[in-house]
Design an enzyme around this catalytic site. Sequence first.
Site, PDB file in Angstrom:
ATOM      1  N   ASP A   1       0.857  -1.191   0.000  1.00  0.00           N
ATOM      2  CA  ASP A   1       0.000   0.000   0.000  1.00  0.00           C
ATOM      3  C   ASP A   1       0.892   1.240   0.000  1.00  0.00           C
ATOM      4  O   ASP A   1       1.890   1.318   0.715  1.00  0.00           O
ATOM      5  CB  ASP A   1      -0.905  -0.015   1.239  1.00  0.00           C
ATOM      6  CG  ASP A   1      -2.057   0.957   1.100  1.00  0.00           C
ATOM      7  OD1 ASP A   1      -3.212   0.505   0.989  1.00  0.00           O
ATOM      8  OD2 ASP A   1      -1.810   2.183   1.100  1.00  0.00           O
ATOM      9  N   ILE A   2       0.522   2.221  -0.803  1.00  0.00           N
ATOM     10  CA  ILE A   2       1.337   3.427  -0.948  1.00  0.00           C
ATOM     11  C   ILE A   2       1.306   4.288   0.324  1.00  0.00           C
ATOM     12  O   ILE A   2       2.191   5.104   0.541  1.00  0.00           O
ATOM     13  CB  ILE A   2       0.844   4.250  -2.177  1.00  0.00           C
ATOM     14  CG1 ILE A   2       1.935   5.174  -2.687  1.00  0.00           C
ATOM     15  CG2 ILE A   2      -0.425   5.016  -1.849  1.00  0.00           C
ATOM     16  CD1 ILE A   2       1.624   5.763  -4.053  1.00  0.00           C
TER      17      ILE A   2
ATOM     18  N   HIS B   1      -9.950  -5.352  -3.403  1.00  0.00           N
ATOM     19  CA  HIS B   1      -8.608  -5.511  -2.838  1.00  0.00           C
ATOM     20  C   HIS B   1      -8.714  -5.943  -1.392  1.00  0.00           C
ATOM     21  O   HIS B   1      -9.520  -5.421  -0.625  1.00  0.00           O
ATOM     22  CB  HIS B   1      -7.795  -4.214  -2.958  1.00  0.00           C
ATOM     23  CG  HIS B   1      -8.496  -2.991  -2.478  1.00  0.00           C
ATOM     24  ND1 HIS B   1      -9.454  -2.329  -3.231  1.00  0.00           N
ATOM     25  CD2 HIS B   1      -8.397  -2.314  -1.320  1.00  0.00           C
ATOM     26  CE1 HIS B   1      -9.896  -1.295  -2.547  1.00  0.00           C
ATOM     27  NE2 HIS B   1      -9.281  -1.266  -1.381  1.00  0.00           N
TER      28      HIS B   1
ATOM     29  N   HIS C   1      -6.894  -6.021   2.053  1.00  0.00           N
ATOM     30  CA  HIS C   1      -5.813  -5.442   2.839  1.00  0.00           C
ATOM     31  C   HIS C   1      -5.243  -6.514   3.760  1.00  0.00           C
ATOM     32  O   HIS C   1      -5.994  -7.198   4.457  1.00  0.00           O
ATOM     33  CB  HIS C   1      -6.330  -4.310   3.738  1.00  0.00           C
ATOM     34  CG  HIS C   1      -6.829  -3.095   3.028  1.00  0.00           C
ATOM     35  ND1 HIS C   1      -6.078  -1.963   2.861  1.00  0.00           N
ATOM     36  CD2 HIS C   1      -8.033  -2.821   2.458  1.00  0.00           C
ATOM     37  CE1 HIS C   1      -6.779  -1.028   2.231  1.00  0.00           C
ATOM     38  NE2 HIS C   1      -7.981  -1.531   1.963  1.00  0.00           N
TER      39      HIS C   1
ATOM     40  N   GLN D   1     -13.926   2.585   1.401  1.00  0.00           N
ATOM     41  CA  GLN D   1     -13.442   2.093   0.095  1.00  0.00           C
ATOM     42  C   GLN D   1     -13.291   3.266  -0.860  1.00  0.00           C
ATOM     43  O   GLN D   1     -14.229   4.042  -1.065  1.00  0.00           O
ATOM     44  CB  GLN D   1     -14.397   1.056  -0.500  1.00  0.00           C
ATOM     45  CG  GLN D   1     -13.846   0.440  -1.792  1.00  0.00           C
ATOM     46  CD  GLN D   1     -14.747  -0.649  -2.395  1.00  0.00           C
ATOM     47  OE1 GLN D   1     -15.871  -0.852  -1.950  1.00  0.00           O
ATOM     48  NE2 GLN D   1     -14.243  -1.314  -3.419  1.00  0.00           N
TER      49      GLN D   1
HETATM   50  P1  5GP Z   1      -9.567   1.348   0.219  1.00  0.00           P
HETATM   51  O1  5GP Z   1      -9.580   2.596   1.044  1.00  0.00           O
HETATM   52  O2  5GP Z   1     -10.291   1.496  -1.099  1.00  0.00           O
HETATM   53  O3  5GP Z   1     -10.005   0.117   0.993  1.00  0.00           O
HETATM   54  O4  5GP Z   1      -8.044   1.053  -0.087  1.00  0.00           O
HETATM   55  C1  5GP Z   1      -7.371   1.621  -1.164  1.00  0.00           C
HETATM   56  C2  5GP Z   1      -5.913   1.624  -0.775  1.00  0.00           C
HETATM   57  O5  5GP Z   1      -5.148   1.858  -1.933  1.00  0.00           O
HETATM   58  C3  5GP Z   1      -5.545   2.701   0.245  1.00  0.00           C
HETATM   59  O6  5GP Z   1      -5.059   2.083   1.440  1.00  0.00           O
HETATM   60  C4  5GP Z   1      -4.493   3.531  -0.481  1.00  0.00           C
HETATM   61  O7  5GP Z   1      -3.445   3.937   0.377  1.00  0.00           O
HETATM   62  C5  5GP Z   1      -4.023   2.596  -1.562  1.00  0.00           C
HETATM   63  N1  5GP Z   1      -3.565   3.261  -2.765  1.00  0.00           N
HETATM   64  C6  5GP Z   1      -4.161   4.330  -3.384  1.00  0.00           C
HETATM   65  N2  5GP Z   1      -3.473   4.662  -4.496  1.00  0.00           N
HETATM   66  C7  5GP Z   1      -2.430   3.791  -4.570  1.00  0.00           C
HETATM   67  C8  5GP Z   1      -1.357   3.634  -5.517  1.00  0.00           C
HETATM   68  O8  5GP Z   1      -1.235   4.350  -6.519  1.00  0.00           O
HETATM   69  N3  5GP Z   1      -0.473   2.645  -5.261  1.00  0.00           N
HETATM   70  C9  5GP Z   1      -0.576   1.827  -4.164  1.00  0.00           C
HETATM   71  N4  5GP Z   1       0.362   0.873  -4.018  1.00  0.00           N
HETATM   72  N5  5GP Z   1      -1.577   1.934  -3.270  1.00  0.00           N
HETATM   73  C10 5GP Z   1      -2.486   2.911  -3.476  1.00  0.00           C
END
Ligand code: 5GP
Length: 121
Positions: A30-31, A100, A102, A94
Amino acid sequence: MADCLFCRIVAGDIPATVVHQTARTLAFRDISPGAPTHVLIIPREHLTDAAAVAAADPTLLAELVTAGASVAAAEGIDASGYRLVFNTGPDSGQTVFHAHLHVLGGAQLGHFGQPGVRHGE
Ligand code: 5GP
Ligand code: ZN
């Protein structure tokens, strides 16, 4: 999907630190990590969320979890424990609508589920 961030990572258009991959899954860091280990496991195929993965192919959902366990073992957190999370929809936080999983670990994780508290905060 051309406008999907994670499809672009699968295609190699956007760089990511890949830590595990199979024919149908990809795992990368995760970035913006919310724990010492924070890896995302995604299906290479564009599916919106975990329920869509399960509906399309239950075996693929299992492959995501199995990949998560492999990553946890490779990171050395399988014995200490880790959390697997599928955020689903706006209230969960999300932000990327390509399913995805985690994988979070490497430290004692706080409780979760309280209103207003998102992972990593
Ligand atoms: P969500 O919040 O949708 O469950 O998780 C999305 C995740 O993607 C977040 O934890 C965010 O930090 C990660 N993320 C967003 N953009 C990027 C990216 O360009 N590269 C990577 N490796 N992770 C990303
Ligand atoms: Zn996608």
